[in-house]
Design an enzyme around this catalytic site. Structure first.
Site: not given
Length: 234
Positions: A2, A110
């Site tokens: 992340c 992402e």
């Protein structure tokens, strides 16, 4: 992993959602909406104070710096903590045992490889509710200035079947019922805590393509979170 996330919640909204008791919400700073939070930047983090029994909301620097580190540069490599072995790795085991926290987020980004390029995607809950990432925090004292600096990292696990096509890792998203246990308000053994670091249900998540402008950390506009227009891509 992340590496970017959002948090557009106001300070008062976080205080209400996470039942913050200290400091008083009346003394809350003006928390600006963030649509492209990046490592080394400061972000709001929820912690438990064992002395008072209350929850606090503080601004910590993203990128964990263990207390034994010689300088802050290690924090650039410790923006995430893999759930696997989190209780034994030197960088994380002390924080896992004593300094766990929650990281409020609206969602995260992402990147998926499409041909020769990488297309960024926004990931959020279908319910529209905020996410609570499992985190760890640390205190580190600058040997030159003597200043104490608080830092945090986001715990990650293997991606669920929904996110696997985008990346093989994802942040650990904790259900509200697990907050007290993770924060340490309720005593728990390491195995019980590690059991919380599981995949979030795939059918409760959604994703959509967004502008590549999110690649640049200097971009913070709210429309970074908007669905990419395939006719007029940005």
């Amino acid at each position: 992993m992340c590496g970017r996330y959002t948090n557009a919640l106001t300070w008062r909204e976080i205080v209400r959602l996470y039942r913050i008791t200290e400091p008083s919400a009346a003394n809350a700073p003006n928390l600006e909406p963030r649509y492209n939070l990046a490592p080394t930047q400061s972000a709001p983090v929820v912690r438990h104070n064992p002395e008072t029994g209350g929850r606090s909301l503080d601004m910590l620097r993203w990128g964990l710096v263990p207390h034994w580190a010689k300088d802050m540069s290690i924090g650039n490599k410790l923006i995430n903590a893999r759930a696997e072995g989190i209780d034994t790795k030197p960088s994380f085991r002390s924080a896992f045992a004593k300094r766990r926290c929650l990281v409020p987020a609206g969602g995260f980004y992402e990147w998926k490889k499409e041909g020769t390029k990488k297309q960024p995607y926004a990931i959020a809950l279908k319910s529209g509710e905020p996410m609570s990432f499992a985190g760890l925090w640390e205190n580190w004292q600058d040997p030159d200035s003597g200043e104490w600096i608080r830092t945090f990292t986001i715990v990650t696990t293997e991606a669920n079947e929904f996110l696997a096509p985008l990346h093989n890792r994802m942040p650990v998203i904790l259900h509200p019922t697990a907050h007290s246990l993770w924060l340490g308000e309720t005593p728990a053994k390491p195995d019980t805590l590690k059991a919380l670091l599981k995949l979030y249900p795939a059918d409760e998540m959604q994703a959509w393509p967004v502008s590549t402008r999110v690649n640049n950390v200097r971009n913070e506009q709210a429309d970074l979170w908007d669905r990419l227009d395939p006719v007029n891509p940005a």
